[in-house]
Motif scaffolding. Sequence first.
Motif, PDB file in Angstrom:
ATOM      1  N   LEU A 113      -5.914   3.259  -0.886  1.00 25.59           N
ATOM      2  CA  LEU A 113      -6.690   4.016  -1.870  1.00 25.59           C
ATOM      3  C   LEU A 113      -6.255   3.708  -3.293  1.00 25.59           C
ATOM      4  N   HIS A 114      -4.980   3.840  -3.608  1.00 24.15           N
ATOM      5  CA  HIS A 114      -4.518   3.671  -4.988  1.00 24.15           C
ATOM      6  C   HIS A 114      -4.568   2.211  -5.424  1.00 24.15           C
ATOM      7  N   LYS A 115      -4.325   1.286  -4.498  1.00 29.21           N
ATOM      8  CA  LYS A 115      -4.468  -0.118  -4.856  1.00 29.21           C
ATOM      9  C   LYS A 115      -5.926  -0.426  -5.212  1.00 29.21           C
ATOM     10  N   ALA A 116      -6.862   0.164  -4.490  1.00 22.85           N
ATOM     11  CA  ALA A 116      -8.283  -0.034  -4.792  1.00 22.85           C
ATOM     12  C   ALA A 116      -8.633   0.518  -6.175  1.00 22.85           C
ATOM     13  N   VAL A 117      -8.051   1.669  -6.523  1.00 28.00           N
ATOM     14  CA  VAL A 117      -8.303   2.256  -7.847  1.00 28.00           C
ATOM     15  C   VAL A 117      -7.847   1.302  -8.946  1.00 28.00           C
ATOM     16  N   LEU A 118      -6.675   0.710  -8.785  1.00 26.31           N
ATOM     17  CA  LEU A 118      -6.161  -0.211  -9.803  1.00 26.31           C
ATOM     18  C   LEU A 118      -7.007  -1.478  -9.895  1.00 26.31           C
ATOM     19  N   ILE A 119      -7.438  -2.006  -8.753  1.00 30.76           N
ATOM     20  CA  ILE A 119      -8.288  -3.203  -8.778  1.00 30.76           C
ATOM     21  C   ILE A 119      -9.618  -2.903  -9.455  1.00 30.76           C
ATOM     22  N   ASN A 120     -10.132  -1.684  -9.271  1.00 28.78           N
ATOM     23  CA  ASN A 120     -11.385  -1.303  -9.931  1.00 28.78           C
ATOM     24  C   ASN A 120     -11.266  -1.396 -11.449  1.00 28.78           C
ATOM     25  N   ASP A 130       0.820  -1.210   0.000  1.00 23.58           N
ATOM     26  CA  ASP A 130       0.000   0.000   0.000  1.00 23.58           C
ATOM     27  C   ASP A 130       0.854   1.261   0.000  1.00 23.58           C
ATOM     28  N   VAL A 131       1.985   1.213   0.695  1.00 23.68           N
ATOM     29  CA  VAL A 131       2.861   2.394   0.757  1.00 23.68           C
ATOM     30  C   VAL A 131       3.390   2.741  -0.629  1.00 23.68           C
ATOM     31  N   ASP A 132       3.800   1.723  -1.387  1.00 26.73           N
ATOM     32  CA  ASP A 132       4.305   1.973  -2.744  1.00 26.73           C
ATOM     33  C   ASP A 132       3.189   2.405  -3.682  1.00 26.73           C
ATOM     34  N   ALA A 133       2.015   1.834  -3.503  1.00 34.67           N
ATOM     35  CA  ALA A 133       0.896   2.178  -4.382  1.00 34.67           C
ATOM     36  C   ALA A 133       0.491   3.640  -4.230  1.00 34.67           C
ATOM     37  N   GLU A 134       0.590   4.172  -3.020  1.00 34.19           N
ATOM     38  CA  GLU A 134       0.183   5.560  -2.796  1.00 34.19           C
ATOM     39  C   GLU A 134       1.108   6.545  -3.504  1.00 34.19           C
ATOM     40  N   LYS A 135       2.312   6.110  -3.875  1.00 31.48           N
ATOM     41  CA  LYS A 135       3.247   6.991  -4.571  1.00 31.48           C
ATOM     42  C   LYS A 135       2.953   7.071  -6.067  1.00 31.48           C
ATOM     43  N   VAL A 136       2.077   6.191  -6.574  1.00 36.32           N
ATOM     44  CA  VAL A 136       1.787   6.130  -8.008  1.00 36.32           C
ATOM     45  C   VAL A 136       0.779   7.207  -8.368  1.00 36.32           C
ATOM     46  N   SER A 137       1.030   7.900  -9.475  1.00 41.85           N
ATOM     47  CA  SER A 137       0.082   8.889  -9.993  1.00 41.85           C
ATOM     48  C   SER A 137      -0.925   8.171 -10.884  1.00 41.85           C
ATOM     49  N   LEU A 138      -2.213   8.331 -10.567  1.00 42.92           N
ATOM     50  CA  LEU A 138      -3.271   7.633 -11.301  1.00 42.92           C
ATOM     51  C   LEU A 138      -4.289   8.628 -11.848  1.00 42.92           C
ATOM     52  N   GLU A 139      -5.207   8.110 -12.643  1.00 46.19           N
ATOM     53  CA  GLU A 139      -6.228   8.939 -13.285  1.00 46.19           C
ATOM     54  C   GLU A 139      -7.106   9.598 -12.219  1.00 46.19           C
ATOM     55  N   PRO A 140      -7.276  10.939 -12.245  1.00 45.62           N
ATOM     56  CA  PRO A 140      -7.897  11.668 -11.121  1.00 45.62           C
ATOM     57  C   PRO A 140      -9.331  11.259 -10.820  1.00 45.62           C
ATOM     58  N   ASP A 141     -10.160  11.045 -11.848  1.00 42.04           N
ATOM     59  CA  ASP A 141     -11.571  10.734 -11.593  1.00 42.04           C
ATOM     60  C   ASP A 141     -11.727   9.434 -10.819  1.00 42.04           C
ATOM     61  N   SER A 142     -10.949   8.409 -11.199  1.00 42.64           N
ATOM     62  CA  SER A 142     -11.061   7.129 -10.509  1.00 42.64           C
ATOM     63  C   SER A 142     -10.570   7.238  -9.068  1.00 42.64           C
ATOM     64  N   VAL A 143      -9.542   8.078  -8.834  1.00 45.10           N
ATOM     65  CA  VAL A 143      -9.060   8.288  -7.476  1.00 45.10           C
ATOM     66  C   VAL A 143     -10.103   9.039  -6.652  1.00 45.10           C
ATOM     67  N   GLU A 144     -10.732  10.046  -7.257  1.00 45.98           N
ATOM     68  CA  GLU A 144     -11.744  10.824  -6.528  1.00 45.98           C
ATOM     69  C   GLU A 144     -12.936   9.954  -6.146  1.00 45.98           C
ATOM     70  N   PHE A 145     -13.296   9.031  -7.042  1.00 46.94           N
ATOM     71  CA  PHE A 145     -14.400   8.125  -6.727  1.00 46.94           C
ATOM     72  C   PHE A 145     -14.088   7.308  -5.476  1.00 46.94           C
ATOM     73  N   MET A 146     -12.880   6.729  -5.423  1.00 48.92           N
ATOM     74  CA  MET A 146     -12.524   5.902  -4.264  1.00 48.92           C
ATOM     75  C   MET A 146     -12.353   6.737  -2.998  1.00 48.92           C
ATOM     76  N   GLU A 147     -11.878   7.965  -3.130  1.00 53.21           N
ATOM     77  CA  GLU A 147     -11.770   8.833  -1.958  1.00 53.21           C
ATOM     78  C   GLU A 147     -13.142   9.073  -1.344  1.00 53.21           C
ATOM     79  N   ASN A 148     -14.128   9.344  -2.187  1.00 52.69           N
ATOM     80  CA  ASN A 148     -15.493   9.538  -1.691  1.00 52.69           C
ATOM     81  C   ASN A 148     -16.027   8.264  -1.059  1.00 52.69           C
ATOM     82  N   LEU A 149     -15.661   7.121  -1.650  1.00 55.17           N
ATOM     83  CA  LEU A 149     -16.182   5.849  -1.156  1.00 55.17           C
ATOM     84  C   LEU A 149     -15.569   5.475   0.197  1.00 55.17           C
ATOM     85  N   ILE A 150     -14.274   5.711   0.354  1.00 51.59           N
ATOM     86  CA  ILE A 150     -13.572   5.274   1.561  1.00 51.59           C
ATOM     87  C   ILE A 150     -13.755   6.260   2.708  1.00 51.59           C
TER      88      ILE A 150
END
Length: 720
Positions: free
Chosen positions: A584-591, A518-538
């Motif tokens: 958060l970012h690992k969840a975005v990738l699994i989505n 999870d620590v390494d995943a949080e350093k990855v830059s991902l697509e903003p909309d998918s990240v925002e969706f998971m932020e709202n969800l979590i």
Amino acid sequence: MAALYEGYTLCGLVPDQNLSSSGIQGIEEERDRDHVVVTDSTRSVTLYKVSDQKPLGSWTVKQGQKLTCPAVFNSQTNEYVAVTDNKVIRIWKEDDILLDKAFKATVSSDVWKVHCTHGGEPVVLFQRGAVRLLDSLLAAPQQPIEEVLAQEEAIRWSTIIVAETQQFIIITTEQKGEHFLYLQRLNPNSVQRYRLEREEPGLSPLSFSATYRDKHICLLYLYPNGHVYQSVLSVRGLGTEEGVQALPLPRSLLLGLPVGDGQLEAASAMALDEAHVAVVGVPHPSAGGGKDFLCIWNTNFQTLQAGKEMAGKIYGQLWSYSNKVFIPHGKTLSIIPFECPKSSLASALGKLKHTKTEESKTPNSVPSWNNILHGEKAQPSKSAETRRTRTTRKSQSTTNLTTDQVLELIKTAPVEEIQKEVEGFLTRAEFQDLQPSVGQLALTLVSRSLADPAFYSSSTLAQLVHTRCLCHSVCPDLVLLALEKKDYFLCQLCLQFFPDIPEAVTCACLKAFISIPDVDAEKVSLEPDSVEFMENLITRDRAEAGLQNGFSPTSSVVNDRQTRAEDVKKKASAPSQLSCPVGLHKAVLINEILQTPYSDTFLLPHLKDLSSQHVMLFLQYLQFLYLKYSQDAFPQMEGFRSPSLSQIMDWVCLLLDAHFTVLVMTPEAKGLLLNLHRFVKSQVRLVSELGKIEGSLQELRKMKAKESIGQYSIEIIELF
């Protein structure tokens, strides 16, 4: 000019052992432009969704039986029609599982083929030339069938054409080296027989195609010597009586294709419109021997306008639907999108195409005859100059390199220079020029990255994927390269934009995503909309959730008679169930994995390679998503890329199918399986309760609302 774009694979083939046949009998377009029905040469009919390249249904006859004509789709009844063992007509619907239990009727004579047009009734063509509408034939399956063809005369090809609201069956036959054409009209029935002009001794047509335009049927046929002829038939001259005498069929030479040293063997020509012909199995005039191409020729100007090399053996088969060519080659059935704009002499000479050299004219300048014939330099227009100033600073600083020059640059230049030139190239290029070039650029970048571990241009590859001109079949090593380089942002883009990622690659991505700390995943830059969706969800505060979709984690829904102690225990465990088991970012990738198209049959074997720890973590995350989606406190967020509830449940089922035995034997999985069991039980209870009030809800829907209702009213509705 006509263009052939980057193709993709619809399915694999199982050709004959001697590679004489592709193993495909026919391809028919179904109810819309995104579905086709593929019939193989033996026992199977498969429905595919073209945009996803995934099978939606497949039907197989029993061992010992054989499909003897391609299946067609009857849009009037939403049924499929096929023939087995020459005489057994089978009819089934999409939700039928076994063909043996579907409707079947045995007729008295051998069937050649069943033809059907969109919105029309299927027509059965018998091997001896007789024609029957399907309904009239099924009313008396054993009715006698007349013989229309002469002795030793056999059908070689047939099709159906709709002309002026009437259906016409076109048949070509062969008798002792002579070739004939039958044009038969239905309702009222009439038939006219024509004799094709002889070609060189011993030569028979390799392929036929027919189109209807300008109130005439245009027949196109190709001979082994490369000659493509066209014959034009009027549909208004047919009388109501059958024409016994064979009339001569006039023809005109459309194309004289290059054939090389010998003659053509497995080749086909098909009319795409009034000025363009698609040809496969004919040598490319500029390529060396031993290569097979799909080409588009302009018949007005006798010019080759587009060509695409096809790997593997060519079988001489070609189908075209909705600006897409379907072509079997090697062990693959490929789909090649094409475009055939209006022809002009300038475009036919290749001078209207927007080139990218410094001497080229700007895209908006109009070519004069001096430009076309002598290559004189045109002055750019003011509008083009204005548009040029709007490009980015980087593209202004680059020279206008051609595709070949950029490809050579990629092989040796440093990453920064490549990024700069590719960005400029993408900014300048028109879409029709961009489509075939992006695949070449991506392949060259990936090849260099694999050969030179020190070289990798993530941003350039991401730019190419963003054009949406790429797919996995064009650059099959791209996703695996991104995984090797741990470029998870590029993996996310490929999962979003590639419709044809194989199930093995999908599972490879899933393993990699689950394994990231999870620590390494949080350093990855991902697509903003998918990240925002998971932020709202979590991070959304948990509100009190009522019963939604049949399950509430904060209340007892399994058994109303459970003790208060059990209910308190469930409430105490609910918060842990609602905490996301991954970052958060690992969840975005699994989505992204959850939203990737797949086929159950091909995905299950690869899912079995997941470790039990990964399966547990994945199931816990799917459970978390299900609970969140089931709460009134979390409304679905429109406009955000997110998995649907049905996708979540489908993956739960897939994981349980692949690992059920292991999970049952794993003590740590007991609580998780019990929770999943409650999911199913609560869903069954909800559906049962909804079924009880279904009748009442239907009555409410039928009731007419009162026209005028005040600000406040009480209405009593009696439900019986």
